[in-house]
Design a protein around this motif. Sequence first.
Motif, PDB file in Angstrom:
ATOM      1  N   SER A 273      -3.651  18.083 -20.575  1.00  0.00           N
ATOM      2  CA  SER A 273      -4.293  17.903 -19.269  1.00  0.00           C
ATOM      3  C   SER A 273      -3.476  18.568 -18.168  1.00  0.00           C
ATOM      4  CB  SER A 273      -4.460  16.410 -18.967  1.00  0.00           C
ATOM      5  OG  SER A 273      -5.001  16.232 -17.674  1.00  0.00           O
ATOM      6  N   ILE A 274      -2.177  18.345 -18.180  1.00  0.00           N
ATOM      7  CA  ILE A 274      -1.316  18.954 -17.162  1.00  0.00           C
ATOM      8  C   ILE A 274      -1.337  20.472 -17.285  1.00  0.00           C
ATOM      9  CG2 ILE A 274       1.080  19.206 -16.389  1.00  0.00           C
ATOM     10  CD1 ILE A 274       1.501  16.253 -17.111  1.00  0.00           C
ATOM     11  N   ALA A 275      -1.236  20.968 -18.523  1.00  0.00           N
ATOM     12  CA  ALA A 275      -1.212  22.413 -18.742  1.00  0.00           C
ATOM     13  C   ALA A 275      -2.513  23.079 -18.314  1.00  0.00           C
ATOM     14  CB  ALA A 275      -0.930  22.711 -20.207  1.00  0.00           C
ATOM     15  N   SER A 276      -3.626  22.366 -18.427  1.00  0.00           N
ATOM     16  CA  SER A 276      -4.914  22.947 -18.041  1.00  0.00           C
ATOM     17  C   SER A 276      -5.046  23.092 -16.535  1.00  0.00           C
ATOM     18  CB  SER A 276      -6.059  22.083 -18.570  1.00  0.00           C
ATOM     19  OG  SER A 276      -6.125  20.839 -17.883  1.00  0.00           O
ATOM     20  N   GLN A 277      -4.172  22.428 -15.794  1.00  0.00           N
ATOM     21  CA  GLN A 277      -4.250  22.464 -14.332  1.00  0.00           C
ATOM     22  C   GLN A 277      -3.113  23.230 -13.674  1.00  0.00           C
ATOM     23  OE1 GLN A 277      -5.413  18.384 -12.669  1.00  0.00           O
ATOM     24  NE2 GLN A 277      -4.774  17.834 -14.745  1.00  0.00           N
ATOM     25  N   MET A 278      -2.038  23.476 -14.444  1.00  0.00           N
ATOM     26  CA  MET A 278      -0.850  24.101 -13.898  1.00  0.00           C
ATOM     27  C   MET A 278      -0.469  25.334 -14.722  1.00  0.00           C
ATOM     28  SD  MET A 278      -0.269  21.906 -11.434  1.00  0.00           S
ATOM     29  CE  MET A 278       1.432  22.101 -10.864  1.00  0.00           C
ATOM     30  N   MET A 279       0.488  26.122 -14.225  1.00  0.00           N
ATOM     31  CA  MET A 279       0.912  27.312 -14.948  1.00  0.00           C
ATOM     32  C   MET A 279       1.748  26.951 -16.174  1.00  0.00           C
ATOM     33  SD  MET A 279       2.814  30.773 -13.536  1.00  0.00           S
ATOM     34  CE  MET A 279       4.491  30.122 -13.631  1.00  0.00           C
ATOM     35  N   VAL A 280       2.422  25.794 -16.142  1.00  0.00           N
ATOM     36  CA  VAL A 280       3.252  25.368 -17.263  1.00  0.00           C
ATOM     37  C   VAL A 280       2.386  25.182 -18.508  1.00  0.00           C
ATOM     38  CG1 VAL A 280       3.030  22.909 -16.703  1.00  0.00           C
ATOM     39  CG2 VAL A 280       5.020  23.716 -17.967  1.00  0.00           C
ATOM     40  N   ASP A 281       2.914  25.548 -19.684  1.00  0.00           N
ATOM     41  CA  ASP A 281       2.110  25.437 -20.896  1.00  0.00           C
ATOM     42  C   ASP A 281       2.271  24.062 -21.532  1.00  0.00           C
ATOM     43  OD1 ASP A 281       4.216  25.648 -23.267  1.00  0.00           O
ATOM     44  OD2 ASP A 281       4.778  27.123 -21.754  1.00  0.00           O
ATOM     45  N   SER A 282       1.318  23.703 -22.400  1.00  0.00           N
ATOM     46  CA  SER A 282       1.283  22.358 -22.983  1.00  0.00           C
ATOM     47  C   SER A 282       2.498  22.083 -23.867  1.00  0.00           C
ATOM     48  CB  SER A 282      -0.006  22.156 -23.782  1.00  0.00           C
ATOM     49  OG  SER A 282      -0.108  23.102 -24.818  1.00  0.00           O
ATOM     50  N   ALA A 283       3.004  23.112 -24.547  1.00  0.00           N
ATOM     51  CA  ALA A 283       4.173  22.913 -25.403  1.00  0.00           C
ATOM     52  C   ALA A 283       5.389  22.509 -24.576  1.00  0.00           C
ATOM     53  CB  ALA A 283       4.471  24.190 -26.194  1.00  0.00           C
ATOM     54  N   THR A 284       5.537  23.105 -23.406  1.00  0.00           N
ATOM     55  CA  THR A 284       6.655  22.762 -22.522  1.00  0.00           C
ATOM     56  C   THR A 284       6.545  21.314 -22.059  1.00  0.00           C
ATOM     57  OG1 THR A 284       6.876  25.041 -21.748  1.00  0.00           O
ATOM     58  CG2 THR A 284       7.800  23.325 -20.338  1.00  0.00           C
TER      59      THR A 284
ATOM     60  N   TYR B 242       2.150  22.941  -5.975  1.00  0.00           N
ATOM     61  CA  TYR B 242       1.971  24.360  -6.215  1.00  0.00           C
ATOM     62  C   TYR B 242       1.714  24.582  -7.699  1.00  0.00           C
ATOM     63  CZ  TYR B 242       3.431  25.469  -1.482  1.00  0.00           C
ATOM     64  OH  TYR B 242       3.487  25.563  -0.122  1.00  0.00           O
ATOM     65  N   TRP B 243       0.802  25.473  -8.004  1.00  0.00           N
ATOM     66  CA  TRP B 243       0.393  25.749  -9.377  1.00  0.00           C
ATOM     67  C   TRP B 243       1.571  26.183 -10.243  1.00  0.00           C
ATOM     68  CZ3 TRP B 243      -0.505  30.831 -11.690  1.00  0.00           C
ATOM     69  CH2 TRP B 243      -1.159  30.765 -12.931  1.00  0.00           C
ATOM     70  N   THR B 244       2.545  26.818  -9.647  1.00  0.00           N
ATOM     71  CA  THR B 244       3.703  27.325 -10.381  1.00  0.00           C
ATOM     72  C   THR B 244       4.810  26.280 -10.539  1.00  0.00           C
ATOM     73  OG1 THR B 244       4.522  28.222  -8.286  1.00  0.00           O
ATOM     74  CG2 THR B 244       3.339  29.739  -9.737  1.00  0.00           C
ATOM     75  N   ALA B 245       4.539  25.034 -10.183  1.00  0.00           N
ATOM     76  CA  ALA B 245       5.561  23.990 -10.272  1.00  0.00           C
ATOM     77  C   ALA B 245       6.135  23.909 -11.684  1.00  0.00           C
ATOM     78  CB  ALA B 245       4.968  22.642  -9.875  1.00  0.00           C
ATOM     79  N   SER B 246       7.445  23.720 -11.765  1.00  0.00           N
ATOM     80  CA  SER B 246       8.107  23.578 -13.057  1.00  0.00           C
ATOM     81  C   SER B 246       7.914  22.163 -13.582  1.00  0.00           C
ATOM     82  CB  SER B 246       9.604  23.864 -12.904  1.00  0.00           C
ATOM     83  OG  SER B 246      10.213  22.843 -12.107  1.00  0.00           O
ATOM     84  N   ILE B 247       8.287  21.944 -14.828  1.00  0.00           N
ATOM     85  CA  ILE B 247       8.181  20.602 -15.393  1.00  0.00           C
ATOM     86  C   ILE B 247       9.070  19.634 -14.618  1.00  0.00           C
ATOM     87  CG2 ILE B 247       9.988  20.891 -17.134  1.00  0.00           C
ATOM     88  CD1 ILE B 247       6.611  19.038 -17.551  1.00  0.00           C
ATOM     89  N   ASP B 248      10.208  20.113 -14.140  1.00  0.00           N
ATOM     90  CA  ASP B 248      11.075  19.268 -13.313  1.00  0.00           C
ATOM     91  C   ASP B 248      10.377  18.884 -12.012  1.00  0.00           C
ATOM     92  OD1 ASP B 248      12.851  19.901 -15.330  1.00  0.00           O
ATOM     93  OD2 ASP B 248      14.536  20.221 -13.986  1.00  0.00           O
ATOM     94  N   ASP B 249       9.663  19.840 -11.406  1.00  0.00           N
ATOM     95  CA  ASP B 249       8.934  19.553 -10.167  1.00  0.00           C
ATOM     96  C   ASP B 249       7.866  18.485 -10.412  1.00  0.00           C
ATOM     97  OD1 ASP B 249      10.353  21.520  -8.772  1.00  0.00           O
ATOM     98  OD2 ASP B 249       8.889  23.077  -9.287  1.00  0.00           O
TER      99      ASP B 249
END
Length: 347
Positions: free
Chosen positions: A128-139, A172-179
């Motif tokens: 769900s998170i990966a479908s909305q953000m640039m981060v991929d689901s594996a991350t 922001y769409w480019t937010a990291s997993i830490d963000d």
Amino acid sequence: MKKKKSSFAARLAVGIVVAIIVVGGGKVWFWLSDNKLPNVSLGKDLYVYPDTTPEEVLASLDSCVRRPGSLKRAFAGHQVAEYMKPGHYVVEAGQTSVYITRMLNNCWQTPVQLRIPSVRLKGSLARSIASQMMVDSATVADALENRELLERYGFKPATAFSLFMPDTYEMYWTASIDDIFDRQKKAWDAFWTPDNMAKARKQGLSRQQVSVLASIVKGESNVPSDYARIAGVYLNRLHKGMKLQADPTVAFLLGYESNRILKKDLKIDSPYNTYMYAGLPPGPINVPGKEYLNAVLNPDTASGYLFFCADPSFNGTHRFARTYSEHLQNARAFQKALDKRARQKEK
């Protein structure tokens, strides 16, 4: 002869002047076209990935601009190929070609709405998170099992669901997993006001234990009027030292792969088997929303209920009981309704 030469020289001079005017006028027109005149006729959401090329961006915007040549010229002049940043950009009607290049080069992003859902599986949350953000689901999936990362926020893999607060967040769409984790921790801290902390202490629960019990309540019902009573049943059982005997915890240890809990399932040796072990399981069995957390913090314990089962009307509500004999009557009524429904389906 002199007149002819003079006439030729005059025509040449005029030609040169005209050429200068034409060239200069062309340059002026190009500058105005690229810098001042609106070029976007139709708005568009633009997602630029790290491997997106300027040519791909130009192609995606081709139908949205009045003068594609102007945009291509601006891309070349402002070295978009070298400076373009990944991000989510909103190209709006009326923008100029140069503005678009500056937006891409300077990463003038428009935030997206990240919706954290109330889900039962970590894989579902990651997707769900990966479908909305640039981060991929594996991350995301790896982060949910990363003990070192989670401990920075006061959690561990077994309690990772507690960190997430179902809601919609501007990021922001480019937010990291830490963000993303930082934003969830902020929401978690905001929920745990001094008043809510006091309510948890009154029930003898830590904040994370509240999340665990809230996840069980969520597993039992989606009818708001029942939440506080179900929470009250489990808290009353906890306070009396009774086993919770909560079917959703067994469903969790089975990976939610079965629609029915069988007697053999109750013999599985797992800390999530609340038929075998007293107390709360090690962590939440899903991501509970605030409505479930609030039910645990504001439970109906005063009614003294210790049991409940589904209502035979199949309307999603439950019947509650203070004694086991009363509970058996409710259970028989539900079983009778089940049998009747089965016979009707056979006809």
